[in-house]
Design a protein around this motif. Structure first.
Motif, PDB file in Angstrom:
ATOM      1  N   GLY A  26       0.819  -1.216   0.000  1.00 35.74           N
ATOM      2  CA  GLY A  26       0.000   0.000   0.000  1.00 35.74           C
ATOM      3  C   GLY A  26       0.849   1.261   0.000  1.00 35.74           C
ATOM      4  O   GLY A  26       0.544   2.229  -0.707  1.00 35.74           O
ATOM      5  N   LEU A  27       1.934   1.256   0.788  1.00 28.99           N
ATOM      6  CA  LEU A  27       2.842   2.408   0.792  1.00 28.99           C
ATOM      7  C   LEU A  27       3.498   2.587  -0.575  1.00 28.99           C
ATOM      8  O   LEU A  27       3.629   3.713  -1.081  1.00 28.99           O
ATOM      9  N   ALA A  28       3.930   1.480  -1.180  1.00 24.00           N
ATOM     10  CA  ALA A  28       4.587   1.553  -2.488  1.00 24.00           C
ATOM     11  C   ALA A  28       3.637   2.107  -3.542  1.00 24.00           C
ATOM     12  O   ALA A  28       4.030   2.926  -4.395  1.00 24.00           O
ATOM     13  N   GLU A  29       2.380   1.687  -3.504  1.00 26.91           N
ATOM     14  CA  GLU A  29       1.400   2.174  -4.480  1.00 26.91           C
ATOM     15  C   GLU A  29       1.100   3.656  -4.251  1.00 26.91           C
ATOM     16  O   GLU A  29       1.000   4.440  -5.201  1.00 26.91           O
ATOM     17  N   LYS A  30       0.946   4.048  -2.989  1.00 28.66           N
ATOM     18  CA  LYS A  30       0.612   5.437  -2.683  1.00 28.66           C
ATOM     19  C   LYS A  30       1.723   6.393  -3.099  1.00 28.66           C
ATOM     20  O   LYS A  30       1.454   7.481  -3.616  1.00 28.66           O
ATOM     21  N   TYR A  31       2.977   5.987  -2.885  1.00 26.28           N
ATOM     22  CA  TYR A  31       4.109   6.882  -3.163  1.00 26.28           C
ATOM     23  C   TYR A  31       4.836   6.528  -4.470  1.00 26.28           C
ATOM     24  O   TYR A  31       5.906   7.077  -4.743  1.00 26.28           O
ATOM     25  N   ASP A  32       4.247   5.639  -5.260  1.00 27.55           N
ATOM     26  CA  ASP A  32       4.792   5.254  -6.563  1.00 27.55           C
ATOM     27  C   ASP A  32       6.248   4.782  -6.438  1.00 27.55           C
ATOM     28  O   ASP A  32       7.166   5.305  -7.071  1.00 27.55           O
ATOM     29  N   ILE A  33       6.424   3.759  -5.586  1.00 24.77           N
ATOM     30  CA  ILE A  33       7.755   3.210  -5.311  1.00 24.77           C
ATOM     31  C   ILE A  33       7.864   1.820  -5.926  1.00 24.77           C
ATOM     32  O   ILE A  33       6.953   0.998  -5.796  1.00 24.77           O
ATOM     33  N   LEU A  34       8.978   1.545  -6.597  1.00 24.11           N
ATOM     34  CA  LEU A  34       9.217   0.217  -7.154  1.00 24.11           C
ATOM     35  C   LEU A  34       9.399  -0.801  -6.028  1.00 24.11           C
ATOM     36  O   LEU A  34      10.204  -0.598  -5.119  1.00 24.11           O
ATOM     37  N   LEU A  35       8.637  -1.903  -6.092  1.00 28.91           N
ATOM     38  CA  LEU A  35       8.702  -2.925  -5.058  1.00 28.91           C
ATOM     39  C   LEU A  35       8.487  -4.292  -5.693  1.00 28.91           C
ATOM     40  O   LEU A  35       7.620  -4.457  -6.555  1.00 28.91           O
ATOM     41  N   GLN A  36       9.281  -5.266  -5.288  1.00 34.88           N
ATOM     42  CA  GLN A  36       9.157  -6.621  -5.816  1.00 34.88           C
ATOM     43  C   GLN A  36       9.260  -7.638  -4.680  1.00 34.88           C
ATOM     44  O   GLN A  36       9.552  -7.282  -3.535  1.00 34.88           O
ATOM     45  N   GLU A  37       9.012  -8.901  -4.994  1.00 33.91           N
ATOM     46  CA  GLU A  37       8.983  -9.970  -3.998  1.00 33.91           C
ATOM     47  C   GLU A  37       9.944 -11.075  -4.405  1.00 33.91           C
ATOM     48  O   GLU A  37      10.138 -11.341  -5.587  1.00 33.91           O
ATOM     49  N   ILE A  38      10.529 -11.727  -3.394  1.00 32.60           N
ATOM     50  CA  ILE A  38      11.421 -12.847  -3.665  1.00 32.60           C
ATOM     51  C   ILE A  38      11.134 -13.993  -2.706  1.00 32.60           C
ATOM     52  O   ILE A  38      10.840 -13.787  -1.532  1.00 32.60           O
ATOM     53  N   ASN A  39      11.147 -15.197  -3.237  1.00 29.49           N
ATOM     54  CA  ASN A  39      11.167 -16.435  -2.454  1.00 29.49           C
ATOM     55  C   ASN A  39      12.454 -17.175  -2.778  1.00 29.49           C
ATOM     56  O   ASN A  39      12.958 -17.097  -3.901  1.00 29.49           O
ATOM     57  N   ASP A  40      12.993 -17.916  -1.809  1.00 25.30           N
ATOM     58  CA  ASP A  40      14.147 -18.766  -2.092  1.00 25.30           C
ATOM     59  C   ASP A  40      13.731 -19.933  -2.988  1.00 25.30           C
ATOM     60  O   ASP A  40      12.594 -20.410  -2.933  1.00 25.30           O
ATOM     61  N   ARG A  41      14.653 -20.369  -3.806  1.00 26.67           N
ATOM     62  CA  ARG A  41      14.445 -21.617  -4.543  1.00 26.67           C
ATOM     63  C   ARG A  41      14.419 -22.768  -3.528  1.00 26.67           C
ATOM     64  O   ARG A  41      15.145 -22.754  -2.537  1.00 26.67           O
ATOM     65  N   ASN A  42      13.560 -23.755  -3.737  1.00 23.95           N
ATOM     66  CA  ASN A  42      13.390 -24.838  -2.760  1.00 23.95           C
ATOM     67  C   ASN A  42      14.679 -25.587  -2.450  1.00 23.95           C
ATOM     68  O   ASN A  42      14.855 -26.118  -1.349  1.00 23.95           O
ATOM     69  N   THR A  43      15.585 -25.644  -3.415  1.00 29.51           N
ATOM     70  CA  THR A  43      16.824 -26.406  -3.232  1.00 29.51           C
ATOM     71  C   THR A  43      18.011 -25.544  -2.825  1.00 29.51           C
ATOM     72  O   THR A  43      19.115 -26.050  -2.666  1.00 29.51           O
ATOM     73  N   ILE A  44      17.791 -24.230  -2.653  1.00 33.56           N
ATOM     74  CA  ILE A  44      18.880 -23.319  -2.299  1.00 33.56           C
ATOM     75  C   ILE A  44      18.420 -22.430  -1.153  1.00 33.56           C
ATOM     76  O   ILE A  44      17.466 -21.667  -1.300  1.00 33.56           O
ATOM     77  N   ARG A  45      19.088 -22.528  -0.050  1.00 35.02           N
ATOM     78  CA  ARG A  45      18.713 -21.763   1.134  1.00 35.02           C
ATOM     79  C   ARG A  45      19.431 -20.418   1.150  1.00 35.02           C
ATOM     80  O   ARG A  45      20.643 -20.341   0.970  1.00 35.02           O
TER      81      ARG A  45
END
Length: 424
Positions: free
Chosen positions: A353-372
């Motif tokens: 919500g903050l990123a959308e309100k202030y037009d900030i680039l934001l992304q998400e990351i998950n680890d690969r199942n075989t790499i911690r």
């Protein structure tokens, strides 16, 4: 950009990072409080406290005088993989003056060969009171050592990979062991650097660091290559955000911890009671009762800010199939179904919500199942202070290398997001 590059250049040891942070905060009008004295922060103030030389908390208070103080907090760490100087480190090999060191943290060993190495940290000198030795912050500010690699002619299979013997192959060379080299040469070197007698030096906590300087690269100079991006880019972002973010009520706070790279189980680490103690003293100093403190914490949020692994252009099979982070596409929220990170869907929604309100680039990351991936402050903070939190950071390449790579656009996104978190 200037704050970031100065932090990267000057933050050559944990105590150097804290020293840089203190000077920056003083210039921004923050008042220093002291851990061994009563804390009585006033409304509409800016303060910082260093319980130990390698840890710092800075906070601002709003205009409203209230018994319930919601907190917005963000945390980062000030240490990075390096070489720690052992006691009695001098030895001689093949006519060379050598230094005995040990590896601190999970470094990429091979990246440290043939780098110019400086030395920095804390040196303790004899004081008038045995319980109060004199503490000196030291930085050679020049390369004083190198770990020379072995020529390809002498290890023909090197490009096929080899296991590095840390005790044998990662010993720094400090000079030529000619007639001037004697046992205790390192202590003599320190005494000359400080202009004191050798007998005055009682102990030290010193590390070798990559002397390479931060440098923009790429055809449009949008990429930054530098030592210590993990995690001094986060430290710099928090310093900028705590000075730019402002709320009318409530407390904004940043915490800079040490020893994350070796587990955080220390007095200066995040997996300790230090943060809870500091928060209790701040809030009680503002007149809050024990129950009011607990209510304040229940209404609070925190960010754990640490580097994230970017999708690597040459190793496309090392990231998750669908949820990955790219350099130049914004700050990154780190999510783990196994709770390796503090992020939950509610806190994710708040930051989105903050990123959308202030037009900030934001992304998400998950680890690969075989790499911690690596560990962070997030779950540690949450286990001591149950409140909503989130792990995020800048996506980078070659994390824990002697020299790492990031995009400037991502740093800007991180600063704007944490500032919005401290403002909204």
């Amino acid at each position: 950009m200037n704050v970031l590059t100065e932090c990267l250049s000057q933050g050559t040891s944990p105590t150097s990072v804290i020293s840089f942070a203190k000077e920056y905060l003083k210039q921004e009008g923050f008042e220093e409080l002291y851990y061994d004295k009563m804390l009585s922060p006033k409304e509409n103030g800016k303060f910082f406290i260093t319980p130990f030389p390698d840890v710092l908390f800075a906070f601002t208070t709003g205009n409203a005088k209230a018994k319930i103080q919601s907190l917005r907090m963000a945390f980062a760490h000030v240490d990075q993989p390096c070489f720690k100087v052992k006691g009695k480190p001098d030895f001689k090999s093949m006519g060379c003056a050598m230094l005995n060191v040990e590896v601190y943290g999970g470094m990429m060993d091979h990246t440290w060969f043939d780098r110019p190495l400086g030395i920095a940290g804390t040196i303790m000198l004899r004081g008038e009171d045995v319980f109060k030795p004199e503490e000196v912050l030291y930085d050679s500010k020049r390369p004083i050592a190198v770990i020379p690699g072995l020529a390809i002619h002498m290890q023909r299979e090197a490009n096929n990979g080899w296991k590095i013997d840390r005790q044998k192959e990662l010993m720094p060379l400090m000079g030529i062991a000619n007639g001037r080299w004697t046992e205790g040469a390192f202590l003599h070197f320190l005494s000359e650097e400080l202009s004191v007698d050798e007998s005055e030096i009682l102990s030290y906590d010193l590390n070798l660091y990559n002397y390479d300087q931060p440098q923009l690269c790429g055809v449009k100079e949008e990429i930054l290559c530098s030592p210590r991006i993990d995690n001094l880019a986060s430290v710099s972002a928090l310093l900028e955000s705590i000075t730019d973010g402002e709320r009318e009520s409530g407390i904004n706070l940043i915490g800079l911890f040490n020893h994350v790279e070796v587990g955080s189980f220390t007095k200066s680490g995040a997996d300790s009671t230090l943060l809870g103690s500091i928060l209790n003293r701040i809030l009680s100093g503002m007149g809050c009762s024990k129950e009011q403190i607990e209510i304040s914490l229940a209404q609070s949020y925190y960010l754990s800010v640490d580097g994230a692994h970017a999708a690597h252009p040459n190793y496309t099979d090392r990231c998750d199939t669908t949820t990955r982070a790219y350099i130049g596409q914004g700050a990154t929220i780190k999510v783990s179904g196994t709770q390796k990170y503090a992020s939950d869907c509610r806190m994710y929604a708040i930051l989105l919500g903050l990123a959308e309100k202030y037009d900030i680039l934001l992304q998400e990351i998950n680890d690969r199942n075989t790499i911690r991936g690596g560990t962070t402050l997030g779950p540690m903070i949450g286990s001591h202070l149950p409140m909503m939190g989130c792990d995020l950071g800048i996506p980078m390449l070659a994390m824990h290398s002697a020299r790492e790579t990031m995009a400037m656009e991502d740093y800007i996104s991180l600063c704007r997001l944490v500032t919005a978190f401290f403002t909204e």
